[in-house]
Design an enzyme around this catalytic site. Structure first.
Site, PDB file in Angstrom:
ATOM      1  N   LYS A  21       0.848  -1.195   0.000  1.00  0.00           N
ATOM      2  CA  LYS A  21       0.000   0.000   0.000  1.00  0.00           C
ATOM      3  C   LYS A  21       0.880   1.241   0.000  1.00  0.00           C
ATOM      4  CE  LYS A  21      -4.314   0.889   2.423  1.00  0.00           C
ATOM      5  NZ  LYS A  21      -4.931   0.778   3.746  1.00  0.00           N
TER       6      LYS A  21
HETATM    7  C1  E4P Z   1      -8.233   1.107   4.269  1.00  0.00           C
HETATM    8  O1  E4P Z   1      -7.521   0.767   3.354  1.00  0.00           O
HETATM    9  C2  E4P Z   1      -8.193   2.462   4.844  1.00  0.00           C
HETATM   10  O2  E4P Z   1      -6.940   2.727   5.384  1.00  0.00           O
HETATM   11  C3  E4P Z   1      -9.288   2.591   5.876  1.00  0.00           C
HETATM   12  O3  E4P Z   1     -10.489   2.112   5.304  1.00  0.00           O
HETATM   13  C4  E4P Z   1      -9.426   3.990   6.410  1.00  0.00           C
HETATM   14  O4  E4P Z   1     -10.545   4.027   7.234  1.00  0.00           O
HETATM   15  P1  E4P Z   1     -10.837   5.263   8.227  1.00  0.00           P
HETATM   16  O5  E4P Z   1     -11.108   6.468   7.410  1.00  0.00           O
HETATM   17  O6  E4P Z   1     -12.052   4.815   9.002  1.00  0.00           O
HETATM   18  O7  E4P Z   1      -9.619   5.417   9.081  1.00  0.00           O
END
Ligand code: E4P
Length: 218
Positions: free
Chosen positions: A83
């Site tokens: 990522k």
């Molecule tokens: C997933 O890949 C993201 O990092 C995550 O869904 C972010 O979620 P949040 O906005 O609730 O922290």
């Protein structure tokens, strides 16, 4: 539509896998910090449970260090999706890792044009954050609709739209209606999908009526 678990909670991941509701896992530095566990061994454990893509995020922001981190993370297991943030350096890392056959999840996407760049850089997944847009008074799902339209216009793009920052079942419902490829959800949100008061009421009535028959199936 694929369901990814947006968590590093091993019990919750196992639980979803047992129910056939687990197609992948996403993590981020905040999720790892909340777990209180060592990053690499935790990702290794997740990869033992989940055959699908497991997103592990780089921690640096400059190209050279992100590349080294990405290559190390990619070496953990074949199903790792590295990522990277949606920055110029992040997309350069995306291009390099993708060219070498590594899955890449480009994260922190808040505009359709950012999603266009990620597809051109060869991203396996683009992660638009719908909940965080809702939080600032915008409509996160509008972003998903625009990205899907753009990607549909260009069949050469293979990047999957991974709806992230999901907060409630309505995000999942709209994602499915729009044809998004993946939603990544906190396990508690997936659990909510099972629930309907008419199911609960109907089942209670069936249980009571069955008792009246005095019969047993076994
Ligand atoms: C997933 O890949 C993201 O990092 C995550 O869904 C972010 O979620 P949040 O906005 O609730 O922290």
């Amino acid at each position: 539509m694929k369901f990814f678990a947006d968590t590093s909670d091993l019990d919750a991941i196992k639980d979803l896998a047992d129910c056939g509701m687990l197609d992948g896992v996403t993590t981020n530095p905040s999720i790892i910090a909340k777990s209180g566990k060592e990053f690499i061994p935790l990702i290794q454990e997740i990869c033992k449970i989940c055959d699908g893509p497991v997103s592990a995020e780089v921690a640096s922001t400059d190209f050279a260090t992100m590349m080294k981190e990405g290559e190390k993370l990619a070496g953990i297991a074949e199903n790792i999706a590295v990522k990277v943030p949606l920055t110029e350096a992040g997309l350069k890392v995306c291009k390099n890792l993708s060219d070498n056959g590594t899955m890449v999840n480009v994260t922190l996407c808040f505009s359709p044009l950012q999603a266009l760049l990620a597809a051109k850089a060869g991203a396996t997944f683009i992660s638009p954050f719908v909940g965080r847009l809702d939080d600032i008074g915008q409509t996160g799902m509008d972003l998903i609709a625009e990205i899907l339209t753009i990607y549909d216009n260009y069949p050469e793009f293979y990047t999957e739209v991974l709806v992230a920052s999901v907060r409630h079942p309505q995000h999942i419902r709209e994602s499915a209606l729009m044809g998004a490829d993946v939603v990544t959800c906190p396990p508690a949100v997936i659990k909510k999908l099972y629930k309907h008061p008419l199911t609960d009421n109907g089942l209670a009535a069936f249980v009571e009526d069955w008792k009246k028959t005095g019969q047993s199936i076994l």
